[in-house]
Design an enzyme around this catalytic site. Structure first.
Site, PDB file in Angstrom:
ATOM      1  N   ASP A  51     -54.696 -30.550  12.248  1.00 38.56           N
ATOM      2  CA  ASP A  51     -55.386 -30.811  10.976  1.00 38.56           C
ATOM      3  C   ASP A  51     -54.619 -31.741  10.051  1.00 38.56           C
ATOM      4  O   ASP A  51     -54.464 -31.468   8.862  1.00 38.56           O
ATOM      5  CB  ASP A  51     -55.672 -29.497  10.231  1.00 38.56           C
ATOM      6  CG  ASP A  51     -56.832 -28.728  10.839  1.00 38.56           C
ATOM      7  OD1 ASP A  51     -57.687 -29.347  11.497  1.00 38.56           O
ATOM      8  OD2 ASP A  51     -56.882 -27.495  10.646  1.00 38.56           O
TER       9      ASP A  51
ATOM     10  N   ASP B  82     -60.977 -31.956   6.157  1.00 39.08           N
ATOM     11  CA  ASP B  82     -60.509 -30.668   6.683  1.00 39.08           C
ATOM     12  C   ASP B  82     -59.097 -30.910   7.197  1.00 39.08           C
ATOM     13  O   ASP B  82     -58.825 -30.892   8.400  1.00 39.08           O
ATOM     14  CB  ASP B  82     -61.457 -30.203   7.802  1.00 39.08           C
ATOM     15  CG  ASP B  82     -61.248 -28.737   8.129  1.00 39.08           C
ATOM     16  OD1 ASP B  82     -60.234 -28.186   7.674  1.00 39.08           O
ATOM     17  OD2 ASP B  82     -62.090 -28.166   8.841  1.00 39.08           O
TER      18      ASP B  82
ATOM     19  N   ASP C 196     -61.345 -18.418   0.489  1.00 44.10           N
ATOM     20  CA  ASP C 196     -60.431 -19.357  -0.180  1.00 44.10           C
ATOM     21  C   ASP C 196     -60.455 -19.173  -1.688  1.00 44.10           C
ATOM     22  O   ASP C 196     -59.464 -19.445  -2.359  1.00 44.10           O
ATOM     23  CB  ASP C 196     -60.850 -20.833   0.029  1.00 44.10           C
ATOM     24  CG  ASP C 196     -61.110 -21.184   1.466  1.00 44.10           C
ATOM     25  OD1 ASP C 196     -60.447 -20.614   2.340  1.00 44.10           O
ATOM     26  OD2 ASP C 196     -61.990 -22.036   1.703  1.00 44.10           O
TER      27      ASP C 196
ATOM     28  N   GLU D 288     -70.455 -26.031  13.480  1.00 43.17           N
ATOM     29  CA  GLU D 288     -69.278 -26.875  13.719  1.00 43.17           C
ATOM     30  C   GLU D 288     -68.641 -26.542  15.063  1.00 43.17           C
ATOM     31  O   GLU D 288     -68.061 -25.472  15.229  1.00 43.17           O
ATOM     32  CB  GLU D 288     -68.267 -26.661  12.580  1.00 43.17           C
ATOM     33  CG  GLU D 288     -67.031 -27.538  12.694  1.00 43.17           C
ATOM     34  CD  GLU D 288     -66.105 -27.383  11.491  1.00 43.17           C
ATOM     35  OE1 GLU D 288     -66.592 -27.205  10.349  1.00 43.17           O
ATOM     36  OE2 GLU D 288     -64.877 -27.430  11.694  1.00 43.17           O
TER      37      GLU D 288
ATOM     38  N   ASP E  19     -66.039 -33.432   9.531  1.00 38.50           N
ATOM     39  CA  ASP E  19     -64.755 -32.976   9.019  1.00 38.50           C
ATOM     40  C   ASP E  19     -63.740 -33.996   9.485  1.00 38.50           C
ATOM     41  O   ASP E  19     -63.458 -34.124  10.679  1.00 38.50           O
ATOM     42  CB  ASP E  19     -64.405 -31.582   9.570  1.00 38.50           C
ATOM     43  CG  ASP E  19     -65.001 -30.477   8.721  1.00 38.50           C
ATOM     44  OD1 ASP E  19     -65.728 -30.791   7.760  1.00 38.50           O
ATOM     45  OD2 ASP E  19     -64.731 -29.289   9.020  1.00 38.50           O
TER      46      ASP E  19
ATOM     47  N   GLU F 279     -65.815 -32.475  13.872  1.00 41.21           N
ATOM     48  CA  GLU F 279     -64.456 -32.644  13.363  1.00 41.21           C
ATOM     49  C   GLU F 279     -63.606 -33.424  14.364  1.00 41.21           C
ATOM     50  O   GLU F 279     -63.625 -33.133  15.559  1.00 41.21           O
ATOM     51  CB  GLU F 279     -63.855 -31.259  13.099  1.00 41.21           C
ATOM     52  CG  GLU F 279     -62.432 -31.325  12.595  1.00 41.21           C
ATOM     53  CD  GLU F 279     -61.959 -30.000  12.021  1.00 41.21           C
ATOM     54  OE1 GLU F 279     -62.772 -29.295  11.381  1.00 41.21           O
ATOM     55  OE2 GLU F 279     -60.775 -29.668  12.216  1.00 41.21           O
TER      56      GLU F 279
ATOM     57  N   ASP G 113     -54.548 -27.555  17.020  1.00 37.94           N
ATOM     58  CA  ASP G 113     -55.321 -28.095  15.904  1.00 37.94           C
ATOM     59  C   ASP G 113     -54.412 -28.352  14.708  1.00 37.94           C
ATOM     60  O   ASP G 113     -54.238 -27.487  13.859  1.00 37.94           O
ATOM     61  CB  ASP G 113     -56.403 -27.060  15.563  1.00 37.94           C
ATOM     62  CG  ASP G 113     -57.514 -27.638  14.716  1.00 37.94           C
ATOM     63  OD1 ASP G 113     -57.585 -28.866  14.583  1.00 37.94           O
ATOM     64  OD2 ASP G 113     -58.310 -26.839  14.190  1.00 37.94           O
TER      65      ASP G 113
ATOM     66  N   HIS H  84     -64.620 -21.818   1.678  1.00 41.43           N
ATOM     67  CA  HIS H  84     -64.984 -20.536   2.301  1.00 41.43           C
ATOM     68  C   HIS H  84     -64.882 -19.491   1.192  1.00 41.43           C
ATOM     69  O   HIS H  84     -64.028 -19.620   0.304  1.00 41.43           O
ATOM     70  CB  HIS H  84     -63.982 -20.073   3.350  1.00 41.43           C
ATOM     71  CG  HIS H  84     -63.738 -20.975   4.515  1.00 41.43           C
ATOM     72  ND1 HIS H  84     -62.874 -22.022   4.466  1.00 41.43           N
ATOM     73  CD2 HIS H  84     -64.207 -20.922   5.785  1.00 41.43           C
ATOM     74  CE1 HIS H  84     -62.827 -22.604   5.677  1.00 41.43           C
ATOM     75  NE2 HIS H  84     -63.632 -21.955   6.487  1.00 41.43           N
TER      76      HIS H  84
ATOM     77  N   HIS I  31     -61.257 -31.284  16.517  1.00 41.67           N
ATOM     78  CA  HIS I  31     -61.972 -30.448  17.488  1.00 41.67           C
ATOM     79  C   HIS I  31     -62.441 -31.288  18.671  1.00 41.67           C
ATOM     80  O   HIS I  31     -62.446 -30.814  19.813  1.00 41.67           O
ATOM     81  CB  HIS I  31     -63.164 -29.764  16.831  1.00 41.67           C
ATOM     82  CG  HIS I  31     -62.795 -28.868  15.696  1.00 41.67           C
ATOM     83  ND1 HIS I  31     -63.723 -28.137  14.990  1.00 41.67           N
ATOM     84  CD2 HIS I  31     -61.597 -28.570  15.132  1.00 41.67           C
ATOM     85  CE1 HIS I  31     -63.105 -27.442  14.048  1.00 41.67           C
ATOM     86  NE2 HIS I  31     -61.828 -27.693  14.106  1.00 41.67           N
TER      87      HIS I  31
HETATM   88  C1  XLS Z   1     -61.249 -24.750  11.753  1.00 33.11           C
HETATM   89  C2  XLS Z   1     -62.451 -25.289  11.157  1.00 33.11           C
HETATM   90  C3  XLS Z   1     -62.794 -24.772   9.780  1.00 33.11           C
HETATM   91  C4  XLS Z   1     -64.206 -25.093   9.448  1.00 33.11           C
HETATM   92  C5  XLS Z   1     -64.800 -24.275   8.363  1.00 33.11           C
HETATM   93  O1  XLS Z   1     -60.682 -25.270  12.709  1.00 33.11           O
HETATM   94  O2  XLS Z   1     -62.355 -26.682  11.139  1.00 33.11           O
HETATM   95  O3  XLS Z   1     -61.899 -25.263   8.835  1.00 33.11           O
HETATM   96  O4  XLS Z   1     -64.346 -26.433   9.112  1.00 33.11           O
HETATM   97  O5  XLS Z   1     -64.786 -22.936   8.668  1.00 33.11           O
HETATM   98 NI    NI Z   2     -63.606 -28.002  10.177  1.00 32.19          NI
HETATM   99 NI    NI Z   3     -60.724 -27.429  12.369  1.00 26.75          NI
END
Ligand code: XLS
Ligand code: NI
Ligand code: NI
Length: 435
Positions: free
Chosen positions: A309, A339, A104, A232, A296, A268, A307, A101, A271
């Site tokens: 991750d 991700d 980042d 996404e 992702d 993802e 979430d 991003h 998600h």
């Molecule tokens: C957040 C999202 C983010 C996207 C990119 O939950 O997964 O990381 O992949 O903005």
């Molecule tokens: Ni993502």
């Molecule tokens: Ni995410």
């Protein structure tokens, strides 16, 4: 190594399944041929800049836990140190792609122009580093959820000035992605949703989002960007409700605004779980519509309900995801972006490397299992058998007939449904032979 952070870590090598070296690949062997293609070209791994380098270890109850040479991240000087460390890690892992991003990679400026000049300087720096390496950009994206200006959304903000800011921001991120030869551009609408309907005109916000996505596509063609535009899906978090809820919802939105031939999905795992689906469900829904773009790869905790991750760690789950990806023909411009972030107690540089090494191995095992299932053909045969009734001329003709003629056939006694086993356990046992 350009930075001391990873100094005592050597490039990770494939050592085979029997290796006890925690920083070696035991399954990810980039040159190994799987279904006629190199493993690296199937999986197309990417490192996510935000989790690996920008995130400082905060959670909702506690602040920074990581101490890195690029902290604090509010200066160009440290943004360059961060880039040095990131490219050092890319050299160590040898994965072919990365993703970012804008927020980042560059410090936020006091004005839009200053943020842009910071971004441009970092993109110059990336370009220089990429010139002498094989690493490529899988996708770029704009962070339109962290800064307070985005608190009520970006393209769906009730304030047209924020819509304008969002448009200008995405333009700059698309330009940067294009310059670096990015293969996709992603839009994740973390705050494209609402907290309460009491203050939200849902229909108007959706129309603005539809127009905004069309502007993205118009701009893509204007600058000659050949990559894929990806949306996404995620059901909630940070917004209470997000418009891009899941694959099916996104497909409906894309069709409503005439974008079905132009935009695909970036799906993802975490998600999918938040939306009450499995990862393979989301992949199969997108594939059925020809809208599977990229993934992702991560893992959500099944108990905590948010979430998390985490890095993937479940071969059977990953195998089913790749099964549907391979079945749909595999990735074209998409890939497997991690991700995923460390747990906040995993402080060391070695933790960051080990997390990626383990995740790449899990994906490699999943890919090999998926390919073996496809080559064996057992699931496909079972599926064909289950739908075999539709191969008869009478069954096919029924779809071109109407209720009255079907009614006549049923009434005459021609039709007598006989329930058949769905054979779920047998099929689950079949999958377990491969994972
Ligand atoms: C957040 C999202 C983010 C996207 C990119 O939950 O997964 O990381 O992949 O903005
Ligand atoms: Ni993502
Ligand atoms: Ni995410």
């Amino acid at each position: 190594m350009t930075q001391p952070f990873f100094a005592d870590i050597a490039p990770v090598q494939y050592e085979g399944p029997d290796s006890a070296n925690p920083l070696a690949y035991r399954h990810y062997n980039p040159d190994e041929i799987v279904m006629g293609k190199r493993m690296e070209d199937h999986l197309r791994f990417a490192v996510a800049y935000w989790h690996s380098f920008a995130w400082e270890g905060q959670d909702p109850f506690g602040g920074q836990t990581f101490v890195r040479p690029w902290h604090p991240q509010d200066r160009m000087e440290t943004a360059r140190i961060k880039a040095d460390a990131a490219f050092d890690m890319f050299d160590i892992l040898g994965q072919p792609y990365f993703c970012w991003h804008d927020a980042d990679v560059r410090p936020e400026g006091d004005t839009f122009a200053e943020s842009l000049s910071n971004l441009t300087a970092i993109i110059d720096y990336f370009e220089e580093k990429m010139a002498s390496r094989k690493i490529k950009l899988l996708w770029g994206t704009a962070n339109m959820f962290s800064h307070r200006r985005w608190m009520a959304g970006a393209s769906t903000n009730p304030d047209p000035d924020v819509f304008a800011y969002a448009a200008a921001t995405v333009k700059t991120c698309m330009d940067a992605t294009h310059r670096l030869g990015g293969e996709n551009y992603v839009l994740w609408g973390g705050r494209e949703g609402y907290e309460t309907l009491l203050n939200t005109d849902l229909g108007q916000e959706l129309d603005h989002m539809g127009r905004f996505l069309n502007m993205v596509v118009e701009y893509k063609h204007k600058i000659g960007f050949k990559g894929t535009i990806l949306v996404e899906p995620k059901p909630q978090e940070p917004s209470k409700h997000q418009y891009d809820f899941d694959a099916a919802t996104c497909i409906g939105i894309l069709r409503k605004y005439g974008l079905e031939g132009e935009v695909k999905l970036n799906l993802e795992q975490g998600h999918a779980i938040l939306a009450g689906h499995s990862f393979e469900h989301e992949i199969a829904v997108a594939a059925a519509e020809g809208m599977l773009g990229s993934i992702d790869m991560n893992r959500n905790d099944y108990q905590s309900g948010w979430d998390t991750d985490q890095f993937p760690n479940n071969v059977p789950e990953v195998a089913l995801a790749y099964y549907h990806i391979l079945k749909s023909g595999g990735f074209t411009t998409g890939g497997t972006n991690f991700d995923a972030k460390l747990r906040r107690q995993s402080l060391d540089a070695a933790d960051l490397i080990a997390a990626h090494v383990g995740a790449m191995d899990i994906c490699a095992r999943g890919l090999k299992a998926a390919a073996a299932m496809i080559e064996d053909g057992g699931l496909e045969t079972a599926l064909k058998d289950r739908y075999a009734g539709w191969e008869t001329p009478a069954a096919r003709a029924m779809l071109d007939s109407d209720f009255d003629s079907i009614f006549d056939r049923v009434l005459s006694g021609d039709i007598a449904p006989e329930p058949r086993s769905g054979r779920q356990e047998i099929l689950e046992n079949y999958v377990n032979r491969f994972v």
